[in-house]
Scaffold this active site. Structure first.
Site, PDB file in Angstrom:
ATOM      1  N   LYS A  10       0.837  -1.235  -0.072  1.00  0.00           N
ATOM      2  CA  LYS A  10       0.233   0.071  -0.055  1.00  0.00           C
ATOM      3  C   LYS A  10       0.648   1.210   0.027  1.00  0.00           C
ATOM      4  CE  LYS A  10      -3.796  -2.417   2.155  1.00  0.00           C
ATOM      5  NZ  LYS A  10      -4.752  -2.423   3.446  1.00  0.00           N
ATOM      6  N   TYR A  50     -12.302  -3.181  -3.191  1.00  0.00           N
ATOM      7  CA  TYR A  50     -12.786  -3.186  -1.738  1.00  0.00           C
ATOM      8  C   TYR A  50     -14.496  -3.138  -1.762  1.00  0.00           C
ATOM      9  CZ  TYR A  50      -8.306  -2.568   0.002  1.00  0.00           C
ATOM     10  OH  TYR A  50      -6.862  -2.610   0.514  1.00  0.00           O
ATOM     11  N   PHE A  58     -15.590   2.683   7.134  1.00  0.00           N
ATOM     12  CA  PHE A  58     -14.307   3.152   6.638  1.00  0.00           C
ATOM     13  C   PHE A  58     -14.076   3.154   5.282  1.00  0.00           C
ATOM     14  CE2 PHE A  58     -13.922  -1.368   8.094  1.00  0.00           C
ATOM     15  CZ  PHE A  58     -13.469  -1.782   7.217  1.00  0.00           C
ATOM     16  N   ARG A  86      -1.326 -14.621   4.012  1.00  0.00           N
ATOM     17  CA  ARG A  86      -1.934 -14.152   5.156  1.00  0.00           C
ATOM     18  C   ARG A  86      -1.353 -14.381   6.541  1.00  0.00           C
ATOM     19  NH1 ARG A  86      -6.550 -10.872   3.965  1.00  0.00           N
ATOM     20  NH2 ARG A  86      -7.608 -11.901   5.739  1.00  0.00           N
ATOM     21  N   THR A  92      -5.509  -7.740  10.581  1.00  0.00           N
ATOM     22  CA  THR A  92      -5.645  -6.478   9.900  1.00  0.00           C
ATOM     23  C   THR A  92      -5.113  -5.264  10.846  1.00  0.00           C
ATOM     24  OG1 THR A  92      -7.621  -7.302   8.839  1.00  0.00           O
ATOM     25  CG2 THR A  92      -7.761  -5.056   8.911  1.00  0.00           C
ATOM     26  N   ARG A 103       2.598  -6.739   9.488  1.00  0.00           N
ATOM     27  CA  ARG A 103       1.945  -5.661   9.930  1.00  0.00           C
ATOM     28  C   ARG A 103       2.423  -5.382  11.345  1.00  0.00           C
ATOM     29  NH1 ARG A 103      -3.647  -7.620   7.506  1.00  0.00           N
ATOM     30  NH2 ARG A 103      -3.594  -6.197   5.637  1.00  0.00           N
ATOM     31  N   HIS A 116      -1.846  -5.771   1.542  1.00  0.00           N
ATOM     32  CA  HIS A 116      -3.147  -6.387   1.394  1.00  0.00           C
ATOM     33  C   HIS A 116      -2.736  -7.775   0.846  1.00  0.00           C
ATOM     34  CE1 HIS A 116      -7.067  -7.618   0.015  1.00  0.00           C
ATOM     35  NE2 HIS A 116      -6.481  -7.999  -1.278  1.00  0.00           N
ATOM     36  N   GLU A 127      -9.092 -10.758  -7.801  1.00  0.00           N
ATOM     37  CA  GLU A 127      -8.294  -9.556  -7.511  1.00  0.00           C
ATOM     38  C   GLU A 127      -6.975  -9.698  -8.585  1.00  0.00           C
ATOM     39  OE1 GLU A 127      -7.282 -10.068  -3.435  1.00  0.00           O
ATOM     40  OE2 GLU A 127      -9.263  -9.411  -2.864  1.00  0.00           O
TER      41      GLU A 127
HETATM   42  P1  CMP Z   1      -7.077  -5.254   3.646  1.00  0.00           P
HETATM   43  O1  CMP Z   1      -6.455  -6.362   4.067  1.00  0.00           O
HETATM   44  O2  CMP Z   1      -6.427  -4.491   2.470  1.00  0.00           O
HETATM   45  O3  CMP Z   1      -8.641  -5.147   3.520  1.00  0.00           O
HETATM   46  C1  CMP Z   1      -9.469  -4.166   3.978  1.00  0.00           C
HETATM   47  C2  CMP Z   1      -8.894  -2.921   4.263  1.00  0.00           C
HETATM   48  O4  CMP Z   1      -9.639  -2.049   5.096  1.00  0.00           O
HETATM   49  C3  CMP Z   1      -7.810  -3.357   5.740  1.00  0.00           C
HETATM   50  O5  CMP Z   1      -6.806  -4.159   4.926  1.00  0.00           O
HETATM   51  C4  CMP Z   1      -7.628  -2.073   6.078  1.00  0.00           C
HETATM   52  O6  CMP Z   1      -6.547  -1.401   5.463  1.00  0.00           O
HETATM   53  C5  CMP Z   1      -8.845  -1.292   5.988  1.00  0.00           C
HETATM   54  N1  CMP Z   1      -9.629  -1.449   7.338  1.00  0.00           N
HETATM   55  C6  CMP Z   1      -9.839  -2.573   7.977  1.00  0.00           C
HETATM   56  N2  CMP Z   1     -10.585  -2.354   9.107  1.00  0.00           N
HETATM   57  C7  CMP Z   1     -10.497  -0.967   9.315  1.00  0.00           C
HETATM   58  C8  CMP Z   1     -10.997  -0.146   9.928  1.00  0.00           C
HETATM   59  N3  CMP Z   1     -11.951  -0.394  11.243  1.00  0.00           N
HETATM   60  N4  CMP Z   1     -10.802   1.273  10.110  1.00  0.00           N
HETATM   61  C9  CMP Z   1     -10.283   1.633   9.098  1.00  0.00           C
HETATM   62  N5  CMP Z   1      -9.598   0.936   7.922  1.00  0.00           N
HETATM   63  C10 CMP Z   1     -10.042  -0.387   8.156  1.00  0.00           C
END
Ligand code: CMP
Length: 132
Positions: A10, A50, A58, A86, A92, A103, A116, A127
């Site tokens: 990202k 998304y 969000f 993963r 996340t 992360r 991601h 994707e």
């Molecule tokens: P990703 O794995 O790319 O999939 C969905 C994305 O949404 C996640 O990573 C985060 O970047 C974002 N995300 C998920 N939960 C939240 C949250 N509670 N607030 C803000 N962003 C979020």
């Protein structure tokens, strides 16, 4: 069985110059990068990628963030690549992600959680088709 998964570094990972260190982890693990490109995502592509989150509160900040700078999109291949990747990226929320995950080691917030990766083989197919 070899699988393909979609991985995206990202804008925060690109801005923080973590591309090399993150890719190194996948290569060290024995996974193969079989496609890779750097791009700025359009709003349309971000919303499509998304779309499962479109009703979440969000969603707007997520789309704004993911279109805010360059990303690195790649296809990663290897034995059970979807679940292995993963596991390597961690939960996340980087504050909850285990130390030793990408992360957990480099992140501290969302939506700027560095990376991601597809959550299933079906998502991976969808994707990969969107980006390549
Ligand atoms: P990703 O794995 O790319 O999939 C969905 C994305 O949404 C996640 O990573 C985060 O970047 C974002 N995300 C998920 N939960 C939240 C949250 N509670 N607030 C803000 N962003 C979020």
């Amino acid at each position: 069985m070899k699988e393909k998964t979609f991985v995206m570094l990202k804008p925060d990972a690109v801005k923080r110059k973590l591309i090399g260190r993150i890719i190194q982890r996948f290569e060290d693990k024995g996974l193969e990068i079989i496609e890779m490109k750097m791009l700025t995502i359009s709003r349309k592509l971000a919303e499509k990628h998304y779309e499962e989150h479109k009703d979440k509160d969000f969603f707007e900040s997520l789309v704004e963030f993911i279109t805010s700078g360059k990303v690195v999109a790649m296809v990663v291949e290897g034995e059970r690549a979807v679940s292995v990747v993963r596991k390597m990226i961690g939960k996340t929320n980087p504050l909850e992600a285990d130390v030793g995950t990408i992360r957990g080691d480099f992140g501290f917030s969302t939506p700027d959680n560095l990376i991601h990766a597809s959550d299933s083989e079906d998502s991976a197919k969808r994707e990969i088709d969107l980006f390549f």
